[in-house]
Design a protein around this motif. Structure first.
Motif, PDB file in Angstrom:
ATOM      1  N   ILE A  25       0.839  -1.208   0.000  1.00  0.00           N
ATOM      2  CA  ILE A  25       0.000   0.000   0.000  1.00  0.00           C
ATOM      3  C   ILE A  25       0.868   1.251   0.000  1.00  0.00           C
ATOM      4  O   ILE A  25       0.615   2.198  -0.753  1.00  0.00           O
ATOM      5  N   GLU A  26       1.889   1.259   0.829  1.00  0.00           N
ATOM      6  CA  GLU A  26       2.775   2.425   0.922  1.00  0.00           C
ATOM      7  C   GLU A  26       3.512   2.677  -0.392  1.00  0.00           C
ATOM      8  O   GLU A  26       3.693   3.838  -0.802  1.00  0.00           O
ATOM      9  N   ASP A  30      -1.126   5.388  -5.708  1.00  0.00           N
ATOM     10  CA  ASP A  30      -2.134   5.736  -6.719  1.00  0.00           C
ATOM     11  C   ASP A  30      -2.708   4.493  -7.375  1.00  0.00           C
ATOM     12  O   ASP A  30      -2.696   4.332  -8.603  1.00  0.00           O
ATOM     13  N   MET A  31      -3.223   3.603  -6.567  1.00  0.00           N
ATOM     14  CA  MET A  31      -3.780   2.352  -7.079  1.00  0.00           C
ATOM     15  C   MET A  31      -5.068   2.590  -7.859  1.00  0.00           C
ATOM     16  O   MET A  31      -5.882   3.425  -7.469  1.00  0.00           O
ATOM     17  N   PRO A  32      -5.277   1.847  -8.958  1.00  0.00           N
ATOM     18  CA  PRO A  32      -6.573   1.914  -9.643  1.00  0.00           C
ATOM     19  C   PRO A  32      -7.666   1.333  -8.756  1.00  0.00           C
ATOM     20  O   PRO A  32      -7.384   0.572  -7.817  1.00  0.00           O
ATOM     21  N   PRO A  33      -8.929   1.676  -9.030  1.00  0.00           N
ATOM     22  CA  PRO A  33     -10.032   1.248  -8.162  1.00  0.00           C
ATOM     23  C   PRO A  33     -10.109  -0.260  -7.940  1.00  0.00           C
ATOM     24  O   PRO A  33     -10.396  -0.702  -6.824  1.00  0.00           O
ATOM     25  N   LEU A  60     -13.341  -0.596   7.088  1.00  0.00           N
ATOM     26  CA  LEU A  60     -11.974  -0.209   6.760  1.00  0.00           C
ATOM     27  C   LEU A  60     -11.943   1.133   6.040  1.00  0.00           C
ATOM     28  O   LEU A  60     -12.556   1.287   4.980  1.00  0.00           O
ATOM     29  N   ASP A  61     -11.234   2.083   6.617  1.00  0.00           N
ATOM     30  CA  ASP A  61     -10.957   3.354   5.950  1.00  0.00           C
ATOM     31  C   ASP A  61      -9.541   3.259   5.403  1.00  0.00           C
ATOM     32  O   ASP A  61      -8.567   3.515   6.116  1.00  0.00           O
ATOM     33  N   LEU A  62      -9.423   2.871   4.141  1.00  0.00           N
ATOM     34  CA  LEU A  62      -8.095   2.636   3.573  1.00  0.00           C
ATOM     35  C   LEU A  62      -7.312   3.930   3.409  1.00  0.00           C
ATOM     36  O   LEU A  62      -6.082   3.931   3.505  1.00  0.00           O
ATOM     37  N   ASP A  63      -7.996   5.035   3.180  1.00  0.00           N
ATOM     38  CA  ASP A  63      -7.294   6.316   3.034  1.00  0.00           C
ATOM     39  C   ASP A  63      -6.525   6.680   4.297  1.00  0.00           C
ATOM     40  O   ASP A  63      -5.410   7.206   4.236  1.00  0.00           O
ATOM     41  N   ASP A  69     -14.948   2.404  13.849  1.00  0.00           N
ATOM     42  CA  ASP A  69     -16.093   1.812  14.550  1.00  0.00           C
ATOM     43  C   ASP A  69     -17.412   2.275  13.961  1.00  0.00           C
ATOM     44  O   ASP A  69     -18.294   2.806  14.660  1.00  0.00           O
ATOM     45  N   ASP A  70     -17.543   2.104  12.672  1.00  0.00           N
ATOM     46  CA  ASP A  70     -18.802   2.338  11.972  1.00  0.00           C
ATOM     47  C   ASP A  70     -18.784   1.493  10.698  1.00  0.00           C
ATOM     48  O   ASP A  70     -17.798   0.825  10.400  1.00  0.00           O
ATOM     49  N   THR A  71     -19.873   1.535   9.944  1.00  0.00           N
ATOM     50  CA  THR A  71     -19.937   0.770   8.698  1.00  0.00           C
ATOM     51  C   THR A  71     -20.089   1.711   7.499  1.00  0.00           C
ATOM     52  O   THR A  71     -20.759   1.392   6.523  1.00  0.00           O
ATOM     53  N   ASN A  72     -19.445   2.857   7.575  1.00  0.00           N
ATOM     54  CA  ASN A  72     -19.558   3.869   6.531  1.00  0.00           C
ATOM     55  C   ASN A  72     -18.450   3.757   5.480  1.00  0.00           C
ATOM     56  O   ASN A  72     -18.426   4.524   4.514  1.00  0.00           O
ATOM     57  N   HIS A  73     -17.533   2.833   5.678  1.00  0.00           N
ATOM     58  CA  HIS A  73     -16.428   2.684   4.726  1.00  0.00           C
ATOM     59  C   HIS A  73     -16.487   1.278   4.133  1.00  0.00           C
ATOM     60  O   HIS A  73     -17.572   0.727   3.996  1.00  0.00           O
ATOM     61  N   TYR A  74     -15.363   0.698   3.788  1.00  0.00           N
ATOM     62  CA  TYR A  74     -15.407  -0.631   3.165  1.00  0.00           C
ATOM     63  C   TYR A  74     -15.760  -1.675   4.221  1.00  0.00           C
ATOM     64  O   TYR A  74     -15.052  -1.837   5.210  1.00  0.00           O
ATOM     65  N   CYS A  75     -16.837  -2.410   3.974  1.00  0.00           N
ATOM     66  CA  CYS A  75     -17.292  -3.437   4.914  1.00  0.00           C
ATOM     67  C   CYS A  75     -16.918  -4.831   4.405  1.00  0.00           C
ATOM     68  O   CYS A  75     -16.781  -5.064   3.204  1.00  0.00           O
ATOM     69  N   TYR A  76     -16.794  -5.737   5.334  1.00  0.00           N
ATOM     70  CA  TYR A  76     -16.473  -7.117   5.007  1.00  0.00           C
ATOM     71  C   TYR A  76     -17.545  -7.723   4.117  1.00  0.00           C
ATOM     72  O   TYR A  76     -18.742  -7.527   4.330  1.00  0.00           O
TER      73      TYR A  76
END
Length: 289
Positions: A25-26, A30-33, A60-63, A69-76
């Motif tokens: 990741i590091e 600039d990874m494609p979607p 997961l907030d990858l940025d 502790d919410d489900t507003n980002h990438y969920c399993y």
């Protein structure tokens, strides 16, 4: 909220395209979607499978490289569209040292760093992958490029299709990822040029396949051959080094045998360890591979 680097599992035991996943990741900001989605799924699969997070309450907030502790980002997702090789599959790969992998565990064969190779180099790892499943289908196909819009890949590409918890997936041994079959085939207009399912092959084909995935007892010899190569420091060799160390846990007897060969070599300089192993096997009545 927790930083990804706080999870020992992610820093030590989870890889992506043969890199430690956080290093990957590091190094690729600039990874494609599609790549980003694959990495997100790989991280969440690992954390959920080891019960380190609650998938109903965390995402997961990858940025920010955080589990929040919410489900507003990438969920399993139980059946993601694209993901790195799941941890449970890697654990199964570590248990089998077979003929088609050159007598090394499947996990070690599959973690060779990705390189541009000919088709002949792709089939062997596909056969190896299938060895942990009850059945599988080998596919040669053409499809639209996932990374180059408007480009049709006309040269056939081999995949192995397996069923994971009731859902068919294509395993891509070159990019070290799994692709949900229904999504990939429809999205990228995949056209199968040839396919064969193991259970539907001829008796001769089944017998040949059985030979290819049969257990091998020559790992000790391979340990001696591979050991000098393990110190390569390239980040793309990280998983290969990791899996080499794992062979000590899964095949302790092979390592004991390798130590015996080393001592023999110290006594008889210049004589190949393969000669000792053959002599030892012949004396014990064992069949050489």
């Amino acid at each position: 909220m927790a930083s990804l680097v706080d999870y020992e599992l992610l820093t030590n035991d989870v890889f992506y395209r043969c890199w430690h996943i956080l290093d990957y990741i590091e190094a690729h900001p600039d990874m494609p979607p599609l790549e980003r989605e694959s990495i997100e799924a790989t991280i969440m699969e690992a954390l959920v499978s080891k019960k380190l997070i609650d998938p109903t309450k965390q995402s997961l907030d990858l940025d920010k490289l955080e589990i929040v502790d919410d489900t507003n980002h990438y969920c399993y997702e139980e059946h993601p569209r694209i993901c790195g090789i799941p941890l449970w599959m890697k654990e199964e790969f570590r248990k089998k040292s077979i003929y088609i992998t050159g007598s090394v565990p499947i996990s070690l064969r599959l973690t060779r760093p990705p390189v541009k190779v000919g088709r002949s180099c792709v089939y062997d790892p596909n056969y190896a992958v299938s060895a942990i499943f009850d059945d599988a289908t080998f596919i040669d196909a053409i499809y639209d490029s996932p990374t180059r819009e408007g480009v049709r890949l006309e040269e056939t590409r081999p995949f192995v299709e397996v069923n994971i918890n009731g859902v068919d997936y294509l395993v891509d041994v070159l990019t070290k990822r799994i692709l949900r079959s229904d999504w990939f085939k429809e999205t990228y207009n995949m056209e199968t040029k040839h396919s064969i399912k193991i259970s539907e092959g001829t008796e001769e084909q089944k017998e040949k396949y059985k030979e290819m995935i049969s257990e091998s007892n020559a790992l000790a010899d391979m340990i001696l051959l591979l050991e000098p190569l393990i110190d390569v420091e390239s980040p793309s060799f990280a998983e290969y080094r990791y899996e080499f160390e794992k062979t000590k846990e899964y095949f302790p007897e092979a390592w004991q045998e390798a130590e015996y060969l080393k001592k023999e070599m110290e006594t008889f300089r210049g004589i190949s360890p393969l000669m000792f192993s053959k002599k030892r096997n012949n004396n014990s009545g064992e069949k050489n591979d």
